[in-house]
Design an enzyme around this catalytic site. Structure first.
Site, PDB file in Angstrom:
ATOM      1  N   VAL A 106      84.922 126.994  39.999  1.00 40.97           N
ATOM      2  CA  VAL A 106      85.141 125.696  39.367  1.00 40.97           C
ATOM      3  C   VAL A 106      84.484 125.627  37.985  1.00 40.97           C
ATOM      4  O   VAL A 106      85.127 125.303  36.989  1.00 40.97           O
ATOM      5  CB  VAL A 106      84.619 124.573  40.289  1.00 40.97           C
ATOM      6  CG1 VAL A 106      84.525 123.246  39.554  1.00 40.97           C
ATOM      7  CG2 VAL A 106      85.519 124.459  41.505  1.00 40.97           C
ATOM      8  N   ALA A 132      88.306 112.579  50.750  1.00 38.28           N
ATOM      9  CA  ALA A 132      89.529 111.959  51.277  1.00 38.28           C
ATOM     10  C   ALA A 132      90.755 112.780  50.878  1.00 38.28           C
ATOM     11  O   ALA A 132      91.651 113.006  51.700  1.00 38.28           O
ATOM     12  CB  ALA A 132      89.655 110.534  50.758  1.00 38.28           C
ATOM     13  N   CYS A 173      87.202 125.107  50.827  1.00 38.56           N
ATOM     14  CA  CYS A 173      86.931 123.661  50.745  1.00 38.56           C
ATOM     15  C   CYS A 173      87.367 122.802  51.935  1.00 38.56           C
ATOM     16  O   CYS A 173      86.597 121.966  52.400  1.00 38.56           O
ATOM     17  CB  CYS A 173      87.560 123.102  49.480  1.00 38.56           C
ATOM     18  SG  CYS A 173      86.750 123.698  47.996  1.00 38.56           S
ATOM     19  N   LEU A 195      95.185 116.283  52.544  1.00 39.63           N
ATOM     20  CA  LEU A 195      95.981 117.499  52.330  1.00 39.63           C
ATOM     21  C   LEU A 195      95.954 118.369  53.586  1.00 39.63           C
ATOM     22  O   LEU A 195      96.982 118.856  54.052  1.00 39.63           O
ATOM     23  CB  LEU A 195      95.446 118.287  51.133  1.00 39.63           C
ATOM     24  CG  LEU A 195      95.676 117.638  49.758  1.00 39.63           C
ATOM     25  CD1 LEU A 195      94.891 118.375  48.684  1.00 39.63           C
ATOM     26  CD2 LEU A 195      97.161 117.620  49.419  1.00 39.63           C
ATOM     27  N   THR A 250      81.456 119.264  45.007  1.00 37.93           N
ATOM     28  CA  THR A 250      81.801 118.310  46.061  1.00 37.93           C
ATOM     29  C   THR A 250      80.521 117.984  46.837  1.00 37.93           C
ATOM     30  O   THR A 250      79.837 118.895  47.291  1.00 37.93           O
ATOM     31  CB  THR A 250      82.864 118.919  46.996  1.00 37.93           C
ATOM     32  OG1 THR A 250      83.972 119.333  46.193  1.00 37.93           O
ATOM     33  CG2 THR A 250      83.331 117.918  48.021  1.00 37.93           C
ATOM     34  N   VAL A 264      77.559 123.803  40.975  1.00 35.19           N
ATOM     35  CA  VAL A 264      77.030 124.841  41.874  1.00 35.19           C
ATOM     36  C   VAL A 264      77.682 124.702  43.245  1.00 35.19           C
ATOM     37  O   VAL A 264      78.354 123.709  43.543  1.00 35.19           O
ATOM     38  CB  VAL A 264      75.490 124.740  42.017  1.00 35.19           C
ATOM     39  CG1 VAL A 264      74.820 125.046  40.693  1.00 35.19           C
ATOM     40  CG2 VAL A 264      75.079 123.382  42.534  1.00 35.19           C
ATOM     41  N   GLY A 293      80.922 129.457  38.732  1.00 35.25           N
ATOM     42  CA  GLY A 293      81.771 129.921  39.830  1.00 35.25           C
ATOM     43  C   GLY A 293      83.223 129.666  39.517  1.00 35.25           C
ATOM     44  O   GLY A 293      83.628 129.577  38.356  1.00 35.25           O
ATOM     45  N   LYS A 338      87.101 112.589  46.741  1.00 38.82           N
ATOM     46  CA  LYS A 338      87.255 114.050  46.834  1.00 38.82           C
ATOM     47  C   LYS A 338      87.402 114.475  48.299  1.00 38.82           C
ATOM     48  O   LYS A 338      88.296 115.244  48.653  1.00 38.82           O
ATOM     49  CB  LYS A 338      86.048 114.739  46.180  1.00 38.82           C
ATOM     50  CG  LYS A 338      86.031 116.246  46.344  1.00 38.82           C
ATOM     51  CD  LYS A 338      87.217 116.929  45.679  1.00 38.82           C
ATOM     52  CE  LYS A 338      87.359 118.363  46.146  1.00 38.82           C
ATOM     53  NZ  LYS A 338      88.546 119.019  45.632  1.00 38.82           N
ATOM     54  N   PHE A 345      93.237 133.859  51.194  1.00 34.69           N
ATOM     55  CA  PHE A 345      93.590 132.664  51.967  1.00 34.69           C
ATOM     56  C   PHE A 345      94.927 132.063  51.532  1.00 34.69           C
ATOM     57  O   PHE A 345      95.529 131.283  52.245  1.00 34.69           O
ATOM     58  CB  PHE A 345      92.464 131.633  51.942  1.00 34.69           C
ATOM     59  CG  PHE A 345      92.431 130.724  50.753  1.00 34.69           C
ATOM     60  CD1 PHE A 345      93.076 129.491  50.790  1.00 34.69           C
ATOM     61  CD2 PHE A 345      91.735 131.069  49.604  1.00 34.69           C
ATOM     62  CE1 PHE A 345      93.045 128.638  49.697  1.00 34.69           C
ATOM     63  CE2 PHE A 345      91.695 130.228  48.509  1.00 34.69           C
ATOM     64  CZ  PHE A 345      92.360 129.004  48.558  1.00 34.69           C
TER      65      PHE A 345
HETATM   66  P1  NAI Z   1      81.073 129.328  43.664  1.00 34.49           P
HETATM   67  O1  NAI Z   1      80.249 129.736  44.803  1.00 34.49           O
HETATM   68  O2  NAI Z   1      82.240 130.148  43.208  1.00 34.49           O
HETATM   69  O3  NAI Z   1      80.150 129.098  42.377  1.00 34.49           O
HETATM   70  C1  NAI Z   1      78.919 128.486  42.376  1.00 34.49           C
HETATM   71  C2  NAI Z   1      78.055 129.150  41.316  1.00 34.49           C
HETATM   72  O4  NAI Z   1      76.817 128.436  41.188  1.00 34.49           O
HETATM   73  C3  NAI Z   1      77.682 130.602  41.651  1.00 34.49           C
HETATM   74  O5  NAI Z   1      78.081 131.448  40.610  1.00 34.49           O
HETATM   75  C4  NAI Z   1      76.172 130.557  41.804  1.00 34.49           C
HETATM   76  O6  NAI Z   1      75.528 131.743  41.376  1.00 34.49           O
HETATM   77  C5  NAI Z   1      75.803 129.382  40.929  1.00 34.49           C
HETATM   78  N1  NAI Z   1      74.480 128.825  41.221  1.00 34.49           N
HETATM   79  C6  NAI Z   1      73.939 128.551  42.429  1.00 34.49           C
HETATM   80  N2  NAI Z   1      72.710 128.065  42.293  1.00 34.49           N
HETATM   81  C7  NAI Z   1      72.453 128.004  40.970  1.00 34.49           C
HETATM   82  C8  NAI Z   1      71.342 127.605  40.198  1.00 34.49           C
HETATM   83  N3  NAI Z   1      70.242 127.136  40.772  1.00 34.49           N
HETATM   84  N4  NAI Z   1      71.425 127.705  38.860  1.00 34.49           N
HETATM   85  C9  NAI Z   1      72.532 128.186  38.270  1.00 34.49           C
HETATM   86  N5  NAI Z   1      73.615 128.587  38.949  1.00 34.49           N
HETATM   87  C10 NAI Z   1      73.586 128.497  40.286  1.00 34.49           C
HETATM   88  O7  NAI Z   1      81.586 127.849  44.019  1.00 34.49           O
HETATM   89  P2  NAI Z   1      82.936 127.126  43.555  1.00 34.49           P
HETATM   90  O8  NAI Z   1      84.072 127.575  44.394  1.00 34.49           O
HETATM   91  O9  NAI Z   1      83.041 127.183  42.083  1.00 34.49           O
HETATM   92  O10 NAI Z   1      82.602 125.634  43.993  1.00 34.49           O
HETATM   93  C11 NAI Z   1      81.638 124.849  43.330  1.00 34.49           C
HETATM   94  C12 NAI Z   1      81.760 123.429  43.826  1.00 34.49           C
HETATM   95  O11 NAI Z   1      83.062 122.934  43.523  1.00 34.49           O
HETATM   96  C13 NAI Z   1      81.598 123.281  45.331  1.00 34.49           C
HETATM   97  O12 NAI Z   1      80.932 122.069  45.571  1.00 34.49           O
HETATM   98  C14 NAI Z   1      83.021 123.202  45.828  1.00 34.49           C
HETATM   99  O13 NAI Z   1      83.110 122.469  47.017  1.00 34.49           O
HETATM  100  C15 NAI Z   1      83.708 122.482  44.709  1.00 34.49           C
HETATM  101  N6  NAI Z   1      85.139 122.767  44.571  1.00 34.49           N
HETATM  102  C16 NAI Z   1      85.654 124.027  44.707  1.00 34.49           C
HETATM  103  C17 NAI Z   1      86.998 124.272  44.549  1.00 34.49           C
HETATM  104  C18 NAI Z   1      87.573 125.638  44.704  1.00 34.49           C
HETATM  105  O14 NAI Z   1      88.789 125.756  44.743  1.00 34.49           O
HETATM  106  N7  NAI Z   1      86.799 126.691  44.792  1.00 34.49           N
HETATM  107  C19 NAI Z   1      87.934 123.188  44.209  1.00 34.49           C
HETATM  108  C20 NAI Z   1      87.307 121.934  44.054  1.00 34.49           C
HETATM  109  C21 NAI Z   1      85.962 121.735  44.247  1.00 34.49           C
END
Ligand code: NAI
Length: 471
Positions: free
Chosen positions: A15, A229, A283, A234, A138, A96, A13, A227, A345
């Site tokens: 991240v 916190a 987030c 922010l 997270t 994920v 994704g 994380k 956003f």
């Molecule tokens: P996202 O939804 O963009 O990506 C998650 C990915 O995981 C998707 O591509 C999905 O297909 C894949 N996935 C789900 N189940 C799976 C499985 N069983 N096997 C393989 N792949 C699988 O999420 P994003 O935004 O990347 O966030 C990921 C984590 O990072 C979350 O916990 C989020 O809270 C945290 N985070 C996100 C930030 C952001 O700016 N987007 C910043 C900091 C942390």
């Protein structure tokens, strides 16, 4: 610590994909594989059209993915082959999604770590040699213990796991910059000899491109809580300045001046003091809710209420913004058209998750207005999906909603324009032209970060700035 030659990310994704790309780019000696169950997403990462729109990301991805360095083999791979990738890797980074739980205990608050737990189970069952498993997603505080138990109870004989927490702090819009030069990297571990060693091993990977003093190691649960916190603090800053903006509008104080005054105090500092329609993004809301849930579980109701107030102010900022514009039209929006500039956003991203624009548009549609929307990066289909449910319920809505190809087009015939995302391109819009194509009373509404009221007023607009009273 041991040197690392193979790292696997699970979850391609925002991240996982971006972090893996920077890691592979900076560490040509490490093979990096990113696994996702979504084949379409995996394919997109292999193309020119990445699933994530971040400045500079494609250039970073291409070098390791396409083997562009002279005499360097490719070291960044995207695949759906989970088992093989796990077996080859020494370090497995789980990135994920962890959305808010939709049903059952904790629904609406608790982060849903079931996807993460499924992945951990898969790691336990696939691994034939010792692995370091890293929580990058997270997670609720304490998840590290659950992860360790799942791994222990499902491991093949003789296979040992270490669990680390390594939350991600990148901000969308500046992800590449944040990953190349992070303020800090957190690595949390269990306070055992093997835990410390695993943390050191992982730290040595980051140390390839990040100064060692910025890599902070701590206990696993401190890292998980840090994380939540960080995001709570922010968001709290945004809600604090927005709460003050309400007082400004009511009294004649100007939030920009107040922000300058308070931000000049070195203990407070000038960052994140810009009044806005509120925070969005995937987030802040979900992470604060997770913190609120934790407080409630600990029977700390007053502490829970303290953090939850951040979210309440954020909702209020959106609804009162709609009300402010509606009151400018004598509380009657029938036959009125509002242009919305920006739907993501925030600027420099195409991500619309929890975007304020969604609620603002819904608010105006609910009031009976026509709405035309333009965003430089967000596709029409995405906008319609985000607004979807309500559109279907309200007959005839389709006639009142238009998605446009430019800011000027969106403003044509509009009675008011709201700049929902502070894109540079809106600052440099041909406002003279916009004044000509808009309809009286030509209200422009937005943040002082993007709009200069003096210039706009001289062009014949009525300007409404967040946190500033209109006399
Ligand atoms: P996202 O939804 O963009 O990506 C998650 C990915 O995981 C998707 O591509 C999905 O297909 C894949 N996935 C789900 N189940 C799976 C499985 N069983 N096997 C393989 N792949 C699988 O999420 P994003 O935004 O990347 O966030 C990921 C984590 O990072 C979350 O916990 C989020 O809270 C945290 N985070 C996100 C930030 C952001 O700016 N987007 C910043 C900091 C942390």
């Amino acid at each position: 610590p041991k040197s690392v030659s193979y790292i696997c990310f699970i979850g391609a994704g925002y991240v996982g994909g971006s972090t893996a790309a920077v890691l592979a780019n900076q560490c040509p000696h490490i093979q990096v594989t990113v696994v996702d169950k979504n084949a379409e997403r995996t394919k997109a990462w292999q193309s020119e059209n990445l699933p994530v729109a971040e400045t500079g990301l494609l250039d970073i991805v291409k070098v390791p993915r396409d083997g562009l360095r002279p005499s360097q083999r490719k070291n960044l791979h995207f695949t759906t082959e989970v088992e093989e990738s796990i077996q080859q890797a020494e370090i497995i980074i789980v990135s994920v999604n962890t959305p808010t739980k939709a049903v059952g205990t904790g629904s609406g608050y608790l982060l849903d770590s079931s996807v993460l737990e499924d992945v951990v189970m898969c790691i336990a069952r696939s691994a034939r040699s010792n692995k370091i498993v890293v929580e990058k997603s997270t997670v609720p505080v304490g998840t590290g213990e659950t992860v360790r138990d799942i791994l222990r109870n499902n491991a093949h004989t003789g296979v040992k796991f270490e669990v680390l927490s390594n939350p991600e702090f990148l901000a969308e819009g500046t992800a590449v910059q944040n990953l190349l030069q992070p303020d800090r990297v957190l690595i949390g571990c269990l306070e055992t000899k093997s835990g410390f060693l695993a943390a050191e091993t992982f730290a040595s990977v980051y140390a390839t491109w990040i100064p060692r003093e910025r890599i902070i190691t701590m206990n696993l649960f401190s890292s998980e809580l840090s994380k939540l916190a960080a995001n709570a603090l922010l968001a709290q800053r945004i809600s604090s300045i927005n709460a003050l903006s309400i007082i400004c509008e009511a009294t004649g104080a100007d939030i920009q001046q107040v922000a300058k005054a308070v931000g000049s105090d070195s203990r407070i500092g000038p960052h994140m003091l810009r009044a806005s329609f509120g925070f969005g993004g995937s987030c802040f809301k979900k992470d604060i809710r997770s913190l609120v849930y934790l407080c409630k579980c600990l029977h700390l109701d007053d502490v829970a209420a303290y953090w939850e107030a951040i979210l309440n102010i954020n909702e209020k900022q959106k609804s009162r913004s709609v009300a402010r514009i509606v009151s400018r039209f004598n509380n009657n929006m029938n036959g009125k058209k509002i242009a919305i500039l920006g739907f993501a956003f925030k600027e420099n991203t195409g991500d619309t998750r929890e975007s304020c624009a969604i609620d603002l548009v819904k608010g105006f549609l609910h009031e009976g207005a026509s709405v035309s929307i333009y965003d430089p990066l967000v596709q029409e289909s995405q906008i319609r999906e985000d607004l979807g449910i309500d559109c279907a319920a309200d007959g005839g809505l389709d006639n009142r909603l238009t998605i446009c190809q430019s800011g000027e087009e969106a403003c044509t015939g509009a009675h008011g324009v709201l700049v929902a995302t502070n894109w540079d391109t809106f600052r440099s819009l041909d406002w003279d032209h916009v004044a000509r194509v808009m309809t009286y009373p030509r209200i422009v509404f937005g943040s002082s970060a993007c709009l200069d009221p003096n210039v706009l007023e001289s062009m014949g607009f009525t300007v409404e700035i967040i946190g500033k009273k209109v006399w």
